[in-house]
Design an enzyme around this catalytic site. Structure first.
Site: not given
Ligand SMILES: *[C@@H]1O[C@H](CO)[C@@H](O)[C@H](O)[C@H]1NC(C)=O
Ligand SMILES: *[C@@H]1O[C@H](CO)[C@@H](O)[C@H](O)[C@H]1NC(C)=O
Ligand SMILES: *[C@@H]1O[C@H](CO)[C@@H](O)[C@H](O)[C@H]1NC(C)=O
Ligand SMILES: *[C@@H]1O[C@H](CO)[C@@H](O)[C@H](O)[C@H]1NC(C)=O
Ligand SMILES: *[C@@H]1O[C@H](CO)[C@@H](O)[C@H](O)[C@H]1NC(C)=O
Ligand SMILES: *[C@@H]1O[C@H](CO)[C@@H](O)[C@H](O)[C@H]1NC(C)=O
Ligand SMILES: *[C@@H]1O[C@H](CO)[C@@H](O)[C@H](O)[C@H]1NC(C)=O
Ligand SMILES: *[C@@H]1O[C@H](CO)[C@@H](O)[C@H](O)[C@H]1NC(C)=O
Ligand SMILES: *[C@@H]1O[C@H](CO)[C@@H](O)[C@H](O)[C@H]1NC(C)=O
Ligand SMILES: *[C@@H]1O[C@H](CO)[C@@H](O)[C@H](O)[C@H]1NC(C)=O
Length: 884
Positions: A323, A324-325, A358, A361
């Site tokens: 689960m 933006e990293n 996310e 990204h």
């Protein structure tokens, strides 16, 4: 009958009128022209906005008293002398307080970098880190990767304002050679570092991509997560303490802002790996996972990733998505967990769109990263647009693509129509300080970015758009770009296609991203004439920000009409409707005759007009009325057909606009008649039978707290109206349920509803609770105060509270939300004075990233005051004549 084309200037435009036919059948030629030389005078206001997830961290920013010298360590941007390639980082966060009641972490890190230009100085970001001297000498140690001799360290110190560790050398580093810098963090009391530079010294700019080797030391029994896949976990004893050591696979080349470290006692669910070998795990609180609240997120993540792989024509670059990293996306609970028994459909939709955002990204942002934060709009706007495509793929029956109109286009129209708006794109050298960067996280960046990119994709066609994207992503993988790189690849895709544009993509798009605001296109159906003008909500506001494009745009125009005739002219009861499905980022006005015919059409058979355009007609009309381009009575008449409307979008559009009436008029005599007429806002306006009903349900729940009889979709409204109609008993029960809620979405609904009470002392007590993180979490304080400020009884309380108690500055993404939220309904001279006084009183301290929000509040209040003065009478008359 539909048509499309470009609206370009008359002088050059005539020759380039026809936009090539693409697939669709009936596309007619068009010619469109814009009026030269217009005065850019205008005004009016509304807006506010801002993002949902906010963190309140009031910190006072140090006042800069000394004039900054020209030394490199007094500049916010890194010099271009060094380039990192690899980090080795070990962090040991403690999850229990130490003897001083602090949460601390310790760690060590080393970075290998190449010297690009000869220098005797190493500048590396380090914020609030308590570095220790290595061998008692300096805060860092320098060695050469090739074991050769290196210049000795002369001095090291921390430059607090610019957040650097400065390492001064006795001699120079040689261009082309690589070096290693080691540091050690003794103890830092940042429990959750929000920037990489608060965890370990690093070159903390997006273009400084490197490979990261991460090791986390943590308490046995807890789990450590980071961007890479965990490679090895061992139990060991470190300095006499039992600890678990988790080592992660090295990351791909990536930017520091994407790093994530988590130590927790979470549990995960996973689905069998597909042929693509991407491992998807959803981690959350043990109980939430056991109750199945992560199931929905797990179910949609795989399909969304698949969709993006084909949309971008680029495979997912990593082997896992927890689960933006990159490789580790973190969400608030309300954005990830969904419990079908307690959460509403809205909650589910939110889970879906946030995951889609996310994940978008992972390619656009993470694989290819913009060089600097001034291009944030492209990164966030992009994800905010394609999230609708990804979400639509996972839930094709939800018509989720249409919701961009209300959530982004209409929302940002309100802000972008102020003279205090800003262009999407900023110049690189204008964005330096952390607060200048955080000020960019606003609705212009997200929602205007999304709206403008959607327009671009629509006029290029989705296939050309995604082909250009794919070529951009594949060319710049693991690298950095500026926005013109994307334009270039899209232009190539256009050149390879049948799409013809009247101007280069660059020329067309610059007008949308380099100047603030947007146009209103006026169509005169008696002549077929077309004109454009910078749309300003307050017709009296003055535009002081210059634009090299004179506030004129190249506008892709689409239209539909009842019969084929000369383009854009009508006879009899025919009408023209422009901006089909609101794919263009502009408003539309017509001659009064066409407005009347559109209203007739709505009343006789509204379904002839697409649902998005029904919502548009209402929203455009109300806003045109506010900017005095049409009569307010005409705007109110666009709601008359709603009794036949079965789709929620036009209703929502009407409610949003009528809400403005409530904000402006619920303290005045217009309130009475408005209350009778607005059945659809029955509970809000206090219709007795509606209140009885909701209060009854709530009572029933109070008697048996374990069995909530209220349907999840109705809870927000029911809780709010029951607490508004009730007393302290209802409130206290709501509070207890809030404290007890194990589901984040349920807690959110209660927290919102508690702000609905009409009892001032309860509201004051609630305001006080926002200062106590044990009662209201810090990240929820801003929004709670804003909810209280929206309540007619709470407005002055919240405003007084903000003025008295608030320490601002520092991280004021939240402050800008707070200020625009609490002052939303300001409309009197007295309130204006107070705002101006507030600004003056705090000039010294400053407002950090809230500065723009405060200026916007002032201009909005001025515009509101004028609007109320001018419209009270006609509005009162309209409601009186439509009552009962
Ligand atoms: C940094 O470390 C020193 C020595 O351990 C200690 O005296 C000081 O209080 C620490 N500062 C912070 C901000 O933790
Ligand atoms: C480490 O210790 C924890 C708790 O004592 C245990 O649950 C875990 O299985 C151990 N891990 C290894 C790799 O031995
Ligand atoms: C263990 O303790 C020594 C001496 O106090 C210290 O130098 C070292 O950094 C510690 N190790 C870790 C992993 O914290
Ligand atoms: C939802 O309610 C049903 C029926 O009451 C129950 O069987 C199920 O376990 C509940 N689901 C969750 C996730 O609590
Ligand atoms: C997708 O990428 C492959 C290989 O990179 C290329 O051959 C193909 O033409 C691309 N397809 C599209 C639609 O861009
Ligand atoms: C362009 O148009 C030609 C002729 O109409 C058609 O054969 C071709 O497939 C089109 N190309 C694309 C990329 O749409
Ligand atoms: C906006 O318009 C108002 C009213 O004319 C004016 O006082 C103000 O200076 C303008 N602000 C900007 C930023 O142009
Ligand atoms: C407009 O949007 C609707 C969905 O709301 C879609 O069905 C329709 O095809 C769109 N019309 C055009 C011309 O794209
Ligand atoms: C608005 O228009 C209506 C008719 O179109 C007219 O009767 C009315 O006077 C106008 N109201 C204002 C305030 O101009
Ligand atoms: C609070 O939650 C716990 C566990 O979910 C439950 O046992 C208890 O009854 C709840 N309290 C109230 C007042 O509902």
């Amino acid at each position: 009958m539909m048509g499309k084309g470009f609206y370009i200037s008359r002088s050059a435009g005539r020759a380039a009128i026809v936009l090539g036919a693409i697939a669709a059948a009936t596309i007619i030629a068009l010619s469109i022209v814009y009026n030269q030389e217009r005065q850019k005078k205008a005004s009016s206001a509304n807006g506010g906005g801002g993002e949902g997830a906010v963190t309140i961290a009031p910190t006072s920013s140090p006042a800069i008293t000394t004039a900054p010298s020209n030394d490199p360590w007094n500049k916010y941007r890194l010099p271009d002398t060094l380039s990192p390639s690899e980090y080795h980082v070990t962090l040991w966060p403690r999850l229990v307080e130490d003897q001083n009641g602090m949460y601390i972490f310790t760690g060590s890190s080393s970075v290998v970098f190449t010297c690009v230009k000869e220098t005797d100085l190493v500048l590396i970001h380090s914020n609030k880190l308590n570095l220790t001297k290595i061998n008692g000498e300096h805060l860092a140690r320098l060695t050469a990767v090739d074991q050769q001799a290196v210049p000795a360290v002369k001095d090291t110190w921390l430059q607090v304002e610019t957040q650097y560790l400065v390492v001064q050398l006795d001699g120079t580093l040689t261009a082309g050679r690589s070096y290693q810098l080691d540091t050690e963090v003794v103890a830092t009391t940042q429990m959750q570092p929000t920037d990489a530079r608060k965890a370990f010294p690093c070159f903390d700019e997006p273009a400084m991509k490197a490979v990261f080797h991460i090791t986390l030391i943590h308490e046995p029994g807890t789990v450590a997560l980071s961007n890479g896949m965990d490679k090895e976990t061992i139990n060991t004893t470190i300095n006499g303490t039992e600890a678990t050591l988790t080592t992660f696979e090295p990351t791909k080349r990536m930017s520091t802002y994407l790093l994530a470290f988590i130590v927790c006692d979470f549990k995960y669910i996973t689905s069998p790996m597909g042929s693509d070998n991407v491992l998807i795990r959803i981690w959350a609180r043990r109980k939430a996972i056991e109750e199945g609240q992560g199931d929905y997120a797990l179910r949609v993540t795989g399909p969304i990733l698949k969709f993006y792989e084909s949309y971008y024509n680029a495979t997912y670059p990593l082997s896992k998505s927890a689960m933006e990293n990159w490789g580790l996306v973190t969400y608030r609970e309300t954005s990830l967990l969904y419990d079908p028994n307690i959460s509403s459909n809205g909650n589910k939709e939110r889970v879906l769109t946030i995951i889609a955002h996310e994940l978008a990204h992972m390619w656009f942002g993470n694989l290819v990263t913009l060089r600097w934060w001034n291009d944030l709009w492209l990164n966030e706007g992009f994800a905010s647009y394609v999230e609708y495509l990804g979400a639509n793929y996972a839930e094709p029956t939800w018509n989720i693509k249409d919701t961009i109109i209300l959530s982004d286009v209409h929302r940002v129209f309100a802000v972008d129509a102020l003279n205090t708006s800003r262009p999407l794109s900023s110049k690189e050298d204008e964005i330096n300080k952390p607060e200048e960067i955080s000020q960019l996280f606003d609705s212009i960046t997200y929602s205007k970015g999304a709206s403008v990119l959607r327009m671009l994709s629509e006029f290029l066609t989705e296939s050309v758009f995604s082909q250009g994207l794919s070529s951009y992503l594949n060319t710049f993988a693991y690298d950095n770009t500026i926005y013109t790189d994307l334009w270039e690849h899209l232009q190539r895709a256009v050149d390879d296609s049948n799409v013809s544009l009247p101007r280069s993509l660059n020329e067309i798009m610059n007008r949308w991203i380099l100047q603030m605001g947007f146009p209103v296109v006026t169509i005169d159906t008696s002549t077929g004439g077309l004109s454009q003008k910078h749309f300003l909500l307050d017709p009296e506001s003055a535009v002081t920000r210059p634009s090299e494009f004179n506030y004129e745009w190249y506008i892709p125009i689409t239209w539909m009409r009842t019969a084929i005739h000369k383009p854009l002219t009508t006879t009899g009861n025919e009408w023209v409707l422009a901006n089909v499905n609101v794919t263009g980022y502009y408003r539309v006005n017509y001659d009064i005759g066409n407005w009347e015919r559109l209203l007739d059409q709505l009343l006789t058979d509204h379904q002839v007009i697409p649902v998005i355009n029904r919502a548009q007609i209402v929203d455009d009309a109300f806003n045109l009325a506010r900017s005095k381009m049409i009569n307010i009575t005409l705007a109110l008449r666009t709601t008359e057909y709603l009794s036949h409307e079965r789709e929620h979008m036009p209703w929502e559009s009407a409610i949003d606009n009528l809400n403005y009436f409530f904000l402006m008029f619920d303290r005045s005599e217009v309130y009475g008649p408005m209350q009778v007429n607005a059945i659809w806002l029955a509970c809000k306006t206090g219709v007795a039978s509606c209140q009885e009903l909701t209060k009854g349900w709530f009572r029933q729940w109070m008697q048996d707290p374990a069995n909530n009889p209220i349907h999840p979709n109705l809870r927000t409204t029911v809780y709010c109206s029951a607490i508004a109609a009730g007393g302290v008993e209802e409130w206290d029960f709501g509070w207890e349920m809030f404290r007890n809620a194990s589901i984040a979405t349920e807690a959110f609904k209660l927290r919102y509803a508690l702000a609905c009470t009409k009892l001032p002392w309860l509201l004051n007590r609630y305001l006080d609770y926002t200062l106590d993180p044990n009662k209201i979490r810090k990240q929820d304080a801003t929004s709670t105060i804003v909810y209280i400020g929206r309540n007619v009884v709470g407005q002055t309380l919240a405003w007084d509270f903000v003025r008295e108690k608030w320490e601002y500055g520092g991280s004021s993404f939240s402050f800008s939300n707070l200020i625009s939220g609490v002052t939303k309904r300001f409309s009197t001279k007295f309130e204006l004075k107070q705002l101006q006084q507030f600004m003056k009183d705090n000039e010294e301290v400053g407002f950090g990233s809230g500065t723009l929000a405060l200026e916007q509040s002032i201009s909005r209040t001025q515009a509101n005051a004028r609007w109320v003065a001018e419209n009270k009478e006609p509005v009162l008359n309209w409601f009186l004549s439509h009552s009962g």
